[in-house]
Enzyme design. Structure first.
Site, mmCIF file in Angstrom:
data_model
loop_
_atom_site.group_PDB
_atom_site.id
_atom_site.type_symbol
_atom_site.label_atom_id
_atom_site.label_comp_id
_atom_site.label_asym_id
_atom_site.label_seq_id
_atom_site.Cartn_x
_atom_site.Cartn_y
_atom_site.Cartn_z
ATOM 1 C CG HIS A 9 -0.172 0.012 2.533
ATOM 2 N ND1 HIS A 9 0.381 1.144 3.085
ATOM 3 C CD2 HIS A 9 0.119 -0.992 3.385
ATOM 4 C CE1 HIS A 9 0.974 0.854 4.205
ATOM 5 N NE2 HIS A 9 0.847 -0.442 4.423
ATOM 6 N NE ARG A 60 -1.628 -0.350 6.649
ATOM 7 C CZ ARG A 60 -2.153 -0.970 7.695
ATOM 8 N NH1 ARG A 60 -3.347 -0.592 8.167
ATOM 9 N NH2 ARG A 60 -1.512 -1.968 8.292
ATOM 10 C CG HIS A 182 -0.915 -4.780 4.660
ATOM 11 N ND1 HIS A 182 -1.329 -3.522 5.023
ATOM 12 C CD2 HIS A 182 -2.040 -5.458 4.278
ATOM 13 C CE1 HIS A 182 -2.646 -3.430 4.880
ATOM 14 N NE2 HIS A 182 -3.099 -4.597 4.430
#
Length: 247
Positions: A9, A60, A182
């Protein structure tokens, strides 16, 4: 040729503040939105055409994927979300400043909590406000599935069955797949694909909103992998990630 595109992200509000984030659902900064959109423009410019998308339950990552698809004029693509693609849980240190935590506990201890393979940070309690048990999006999870803290080893253990059963399976009918997630969940995938040792993965950092492409032959044997973009800028961003928790 099969292609897997991994994207961490864009910069989040807690990235900017240098805080441990984990499963805390923080938003992108304006810079993070811009980074994500630029990643999409780069993918389009380089001729990539993903056919299906995977992301986590955290905004995110979801918003980064949305920006990428908008830049590529591919907002119509199917998207599958899973909590198993969430970031590693940093447990009780979520919300703490990384440099301040290093000053208190030492660089070596914080590096172990951040980057080691099998050392867990201090755990949350199941019934405290920050626990995923209190979040309705995880109501489907049993108490045994709720991570109150995780090492990278734990993250890989809950991630890889999903990766094999959903992401790899997508290549049975598609040639290009994009996963936006992530730093640690993606490092789990990278470790598996590249056959990296526990020591190697500790030192490997994934910069924000930088497409990381894996190319496979039709039998899904890895042929090559590379980051897209300016290599000097990518190296700078990777070094910045590595130094976040130094006091």
């Amino acid at each position: 040729m099969k292609k897997l595109i991994l994207v961490r992200h864009g910069e989040s509000a807690w990235n900017k503040l240098n805080l441990f984030t984990g499963w805390t659902d923080v938003d992108l900064t304006e810079n993070g939105i811009k980074e994500a959109y630029e990643a999409g423009k780069l993918l389009k410019q380089e001729g990539y055409r993903p056919e299906v998308c995977f992301t986590s339950y955290l905004k995110r990552a979801i918003k980064t994927l949305n920006q990428i698809l908008d830049a590529m004029d591919m907002d119509y693509l199917p998207v599958e979300k899973s909590w198993r693609l969430n970031e590693k849980s940093y447990g009780a240190i979520q919300g703490l400043n990384k440099a301040d935590t290093a000053a208190k506990y030492g660089d070596e201890q914080v590096l172990l909590w951040r980057r080691s393979f099998d050392v867990q940070p201090p755990a949350l309690k199941m019934d405290e406000e920050r626990s995923p048990r209190m979040d309705p999006r995880y109501a489907e999870l049993s108490d045994a599935e709720i991570p109150l803290t995780e090492s990278l080893k734990d993250t890989i253990a809950r991630l890889m069955p999903y990766y094999k059963e959903h992401i790899l399976k997508a290549f049975e009918t598609h040639n290009e797949v994009i996963v936006v997630a992530h730093g640690n969940s993606l490092r789990g995938i990278v470790k598996e694909l590249r056959g990296m040792s526990n020591e190697e993965i500790i030192k490997f950092n994934i910069p924000t909103a930088t497409p990381y492409v894996f190319e496979f032959d039709d039998a899904m044997n890895l042929q090559k992998h590379f980051f897209l973009g300016d290599q000097e800028e990518i190296a700078r961003k990777m070094n910045s990630v590595a130094n976040q928790a130094k006091k």
